[in-house]
Design an enzyme around this catalytic site. Structure first.
Site, PDB file in Angstrom:
ATOM      1  N   GLU A   7       1.023  -0.990  -0.274  1.00  0.00           N
ATOM      2  CA  GLU A   7      -0.259   0.117   0.316  1.00  0.00           C
ATOM      3  C   GLU A   7       0.599   1.752   0.099  1.00  0.00           C
ATOM      4  O   GLU A   7       1.415   1.595   1.021  1.00  0.00           O
ATOM      5  CB  GLU A   7      -1.418  -0.346   0.965  1.00  0.00           C
ATOM      6  CG  GLU A   7      -1.390  -1.368   1.152  1.00  0.00           C
ATOM      7  CD  GLU A   7      -2.058  -1.440   2.721  1.00  0.00           C
ATOM      8  OE1 GLU A   7      -3.207  -0.377   3.290  1.00  0.00           O
ATOM      9  OE2 GLU A   7      -2.548  -2.085   3.033  1.00  0.00           O
TER      10      GLU A   7
ATOM     11  N   GLU B 270      -9.702   5.293   2.795  1.00  0.00           N
ATOM     12  CA  GLU B 270     -10.360   4.381   3.730  1.00  0.00           C
ATOM     13  C   GLU B 270      -9.943   5.084   5.340  1.00  0.00           C
ATOM     14  O   GLU B 270      -8.942   6.360   5.400  1.00  0.00           O
ATOM     15  CB  GLU B 270      -9.711   3.742   4.380  1.00  0.00           C
ATOM     16  CG  GLU B 270      -9.529   2.501   5.476  1.00  0.00           C
ATOM     17  CD  GLU B 270      -8.067   1.826   5.285  1.00  0.00           C
ATOM     18  OE1 GLU B 270      -8.432   0.880   6.600  1.00  0.00           O
ATOM     19  OE2 GLU B 270      -7.445   1.666   4.832  1.00  0.00           O
TER      20      GLU B 270
END
Length: 408
Positions: free
Chosen positions: A212, A323
């Site tokens: 990520e 997120e």
């Protein structure tokens, strides 16, 4: 005078508890010192950033990556063998000379010399903010990756993680996108907001592999509300492997210009100037390492393929989006913002975006993804929309304010 031995019990218990607390504090202090020594390697130069960070210039061969058992005798790969844009390393460097320099706040006060990497110094107060010394720099084991094929509301409520993403499924060897950078407001220090690219392998169970990278605001991790460039990896669904940035052994950095975890500047403003960063992550088909590029031509380093199980082959899902953590501490949805804090329909200059969304295919070529879909758990809180045009290729707008009249 006769002394009732039972009257001494509270005193004895109190002394025992005090001794236990002292022993724990001493042990905890020793653990903190041990971790500080592990994170903060000897440096050849230190730079004080305007935001209070200290950036240490650490010799490339002394970085913490080589503390990993499987990397003890690892020979640093100083450049990738292949690049998915069809350019060799030398031409990449030449092309990057004409690009506007990527700005991090610490650059105002200096640069790290060649042969070193910039490492954000970890301080005692950073570690003490974590739930435990050992968990510093790691996501909670309750962290969940967006699982588009099933929405388990119980799992959402348990973990508190919510997403607004675009995604593709298949066989992929990298991903790229350009995202604009914001400074979302965070309601509580134990919450965060991030925008990133996910490269996922394996199932969504305990064996999930993930790479990520993007930007985030995380008061617990960094001690402030600055927008920072970050990376993360795990090979077991965040249970015990992996970490943010360079806070564990794993990612090998070769670049002396970009510090993982350092503040990004300038930041996009609502209905005003927009600033974005480009990220490319791809697998070197010869060595099997996963490389990362920040901007145009700035190759930062790589995750060795040996760190992973499923990602030693390919990624089975790519995700782009945002997120947040919704702790719902007062029984209501958090007001922590995702992206700009505005919904996708507001469009350019107001909403957050990913443009030129691409994947790396089996022939090591960049192309627009096919069959791209979107996913969000609660669209009235955070939403996502996608589109395509000649200038931006495949793009998504995403984000939202969190709590609002339609998201109680």
């Amino acid at each position: 005078m006769e002394v009732n031995r039972f009257s001494l019990l509270p005193v004895v218990v109190l002394c025992a508890l005090t001794a236990a607390r002292f022993s724990y504090a001493a042990g905890n202090k020793a653990d903190v010192v041990k971790h500080l020594n592990r994170f903060n390697k000897p440096s050849v130069k230190s730079i004080k950033s305007p935001d209070g960070d200290v950036i240490d210039c650490v010799h490339i061969s002394h970085q913490s990556a080589f503390d990993h058992p499987s990397l003890k005798n690892h020979e640093i790969q100083m450049r990738p063998n292949y690049h998915p844009e069809g350019m060799n390393y030398e031409s990449m460097k030449i092309s990057s000379e004409n690009q506007r320099p990527i700005t991090q706040l610490w650059h105002v006060n200096g640069n790290c010399p060649k042969g070193t990497i910039p490492v954000r110094r970890t301080r005692k107060k950073d570690i003490l903010r974590a739930s435990s010394v050992k968990k510093y720099g790691q996501k909670s084991s309750l962290s969940t990756v967006a699982h588009p094929s099933s929405i388990d509301l119980d799992l959402i409520n348990q973990s508190g993680h919510q997403h607004a993403i675009a995604y593709v499924e298949g066989e992929f060897f990298g991903a790229k996108a350009t995202m604009n950078v914001w400074d979302p407001q965070i309601q509580q220090t134990n919450e965060f907001s991030l925008s990133q690219i996910w490269l996922l392998g394996g199932s969504f169970a305990s064996d999930l592999n993930s790479i990520e990278a993007g930007w985030q605001v995380s008061p617990d991790l960094y001690g402030d509300n600055n927008t920072r460039f970050f990376t993360y990896w795990t090979s077991d669904a965040y249970q015990s492997t992996g970490c943010y940035n360079l806070l564990c052994s794993g990612f090998i950095q070769i670049n002396n210009e970009i510090a993982l975890g350092a503040s990004i500047s300038p930041i996009s403003k609502y209905h005003s100037s927009q600033y974005d960063i480009s990220l490319l992550i791809w697998k070197d088909p010869e060595q099997g390492n996963w490389w990362m590029q920040f901007g145009n031509g700035k190759v930062l380093g790589y995750w060795p393929g040996s760190l992973f199980s499923y990602l030693t082959d390919s990624a089975s899902m790519i995700q782009w989006g945002g997120e947040v953590v919704n702790s719902a501490s007062d029984g209501q949805h958090t007001t922590t913002q995702m992206g700009s804090g505005h919904f996708p329909e507001e469009g350019f200059g107001k909403s957050s975006y990913f443009r030129n969304v691409q994947i790396v295919d089996g022939s090591n070529s960049l192309r627009a993804p096919k069959d791209i879909a979107t996913f969000t758990e609660q669209p009235n809180c955070y939403d996502v929309q996608m589109g395509r045009n000649d200038g931006w290729g495949s793009y998504i707008y995403y984000g939202g304010p969190g709590r609002n009249p339609n998201c109680p």
